[in-house]
Design a protein around this motif. Sequence first.
Motif, PDB file in Angstrom:
ATOM      1  N   PRO A 177     -23.586  20.328  10.276  1.00 45.93           N
ATOM      2  CA  PRO A 177     -22.985  19.118  10.857  1.00 45.93           C
ATOM      3  C   PRO A 177     -24.008  18.177  11.491  1.00 45.93           C
ATOM      4  CG  PRO A 177     -21.771  21.070  11.504  1.00 45.93           C
ATOM      5  CD  PRO A 177     -23.019  21.552  10.844  1.00 45.93           C
ATOM      6  N   ASN A 178     -24.958  18.740  12.255  1.00 45.73           N
ATOM      7  CA  ASN A 178     -26.028  17.957  12.889  1.00 45.73           C
ATOM      8  C   ASN A 178     -25.480  16.652  13.465  1.00 45.73           C
ATOM      9  OD1 ASN A 178     -28.602  17.400  13.748  1.00 45.73           O
ATOM     10  ND2 ASN A 178     -29.464  17.120  11.698  1.00 45.73           N
ATOM     11  N   ILE A 179     -24.509  16.774  14.351  1.00 53.11           N
ATOM     12  CA  ILE A 179     -23.735  15.639  14.853  1.00 53.11           C
ATOM     13  C   ILE A 179     -24.599  14.679  15.662  1.00 53.11           C
ATOM     14  CG2 ILE A 179     -21.857  14.954  16.391  1.00 53.11           C
ATOM     15  CD1 ILE A 179     -20.901  16.160  13.810  1.00 53.11           C
ATOM     16  N   ARG A 180     -24.435  13.390  15.407  1.00 54.01           N
ATOM     17  CA  ARG A 180     -25.045  12.331  16.217  1.00 54.01           C
ATOM     18  C   ARG A 180     -23.905  11.584  16.906  1.00 54.01           C
ATOM     19  NH1 ARG A 180     -29.726  14.788  16.162  1.00 54.01           N
ATOM     20  NH2 ARG A 180     -30.825  14.728  14.158  1.00 54.01           N
ATOM     21  N   PRO A 181     -23.537  11.990  18.124  1.00 60.63           N
ATOM     22  CA  PRO A 181     -22.338  11.444  18.779  1.00 60.63           C
ATOM     23  C   PRO A 181     -22.306   9.927  18.861  1.00 60.63           C
ATOM     24  CG  PRO A 181     -23.112  13.370  19.973  1.00 60.63           C
ATOM     25  CD  PRO A 181     -24.157  13.057  18.945  1.00 60.63           C
ATOM     26  N   ALA A 182     -23.466   9.287  18.997  1.00 59.95           N
ATOM     27  CA  ALA A 182     -23.487   7.829  19.126  1.00 59.95           C
ATOM     28  C   ALA A 182     -22.963   7.124  17.879  1.00 59.95           C
ATOM     29  CB  ALA A 182     -24.909   7.356  19.416  1.00 59.95           C
ATOM     30  N   LEU A 183     -22.952   7.827  16.746  1.00 61.75           N
ATOM     31  CA  LEU A 183     -22.492   7.219  15.496  1.00 61.75           C
ATOM     32  C   LEU A 183     -21.066   7.619  15.134  1.00 61.75           C
ATOM     33  CD1 LEU A 183     -25.635   7.484  13.197  1.00 61.75           C
ATOM     34  CD2 LEU A 183     -24.742   5.475  14.374  1.00 61.75           C
ATOM     35  N   VAL A 184     -20.444   8.454  15.953  1.00 58.35           N
ATOM     36  CA  VAL A 184     -19.090   8.898  15.654  1.00 58.35           C
ATOM     37  C   VAL A 184     -18.093   7.814  16.046  1.00 58.35           C
ATOM     38  CG1 VAL A 184     -17.309  10.590  16.189  1.00 58.35           C
ATOM     39  CG2 VAL A 184     -19.688  11.323  15.915  1.00 58.35           C
ATOM     40  N   GLY A 185     -17.307   7.367  15.078  1.00 60.41           N
ATOM     41  CA  GLY A 185     -16.250   6.409  15.363  1.00 60.41           C
ATOM     42  C   GLY A 185     -14.962   7.135  15.691  1.00 60.41           C
ATOM     43  N   ASP A 186     -14.294   7.635  14.659  1.00 60.15           N
ATOM     44  CA  ASP A 186     -13.052   8.391  14.807  1.00 60.15           C
ATOM     45  C   ASP A 186     -13.400   9.874  14.897  1.00 60.15           C
ATOM     46  OD1 ASP A 186     -10.612   9.700  14.521  1.00 60.15           O
ATOM     47  OD2 ASP A 186      -9.851   8.280  13.032  1.00 60.15           O
TER      48      ASP A 186
END
Length: 326
Positions: free
Chosen positions: A175-184
């Motif tokens: 997943p390597n999530i980048r929270p700043a780019l999460v919209g929904d």
Amino acid sequence: MTVPGDGAERSSTIVSAGEALVDLVPVEQRPAGTSGATGGALTPLAPRLGGGPYNVAVGLGRLEVPTAMLTRLSTDAFGDALLERLADSHVHTDLVQRGEEPTTLAVVTLDEAGHARYSFHVEGTADRLVADPGEPPMAALAVGTLSLLLEPGASMYTGLARRAAAAGTFVSLDPNIRPALVGDAAAVRDRLDAIAAVAGLVKLSDEDAAWWGREPEDLLAAGAGAVVVTRGAEGLRAFTTTGVVEVPADTSRPVVDTIGAGDSVHAALLAHLHDHDRLGRAAVTAMTGDDWRAALEFAARVAGWTCSRAGAEPPTRAELAHPAEQ
């Protein structure tokens, strides 16, 4: 080769699918306790080629595993450089698409310990506009990172992963999530849940698990073949249907920065599975504790090499075999 677990003859290639971008990295690290700018002067930045799936492809290619990259690259100078580095790293580029849109940029800041933080410039960039490639022959498909956050590419990659798994292809998710780019956020979590349920391997960090709201045991119960969690300096932990295996981080080389460390773990795990004929869900679930310890130790070693160099520069097979000569 025969893919373990389904008996079908397939290509031996691992396809890494997702974004390729340019990291703008500080040329030199500020002393501990100082900010990124002093007296109004900005820290000089140097371009380095990266992106999670791109780093995985380069890592696999340097480990001499048959590898292809699926992405869309700009026709700008950055795109040309990204394509050239893939070829130099022995990654097949026949699935790479090109477009006139600009290359995604990630501005990197490093803390005093060398840990990286990112801000992204992604609007209208090439990699998120990748077209569906159909059904490319492959032994495994690795997906994750920004490519699962940004539409329209995110839906394409999700559909490709689910089709691949349904056809018996081994699927790996980071997943390597980048929270700043999460919209929904709910839509992203649903997308990750859908892929994890059919994945033979889910590799994620402590931070990913916290944002996603899924414990490794939850992912196993939902259908994942195995889950590997990276914990920074505390090492790696594998959660399997038969138990938990843990190994420490490799500290044999000094840390320069942690850029690409998690991607190196992902590439190394896939390489280890490939080398031991385990690119299949049945083969992964049949792995013993000793099998997983060997896989995790190899991944920790590869990540240690990457962290000992500036930027995402994973080691070659020759470097791992002859460290004293490097």
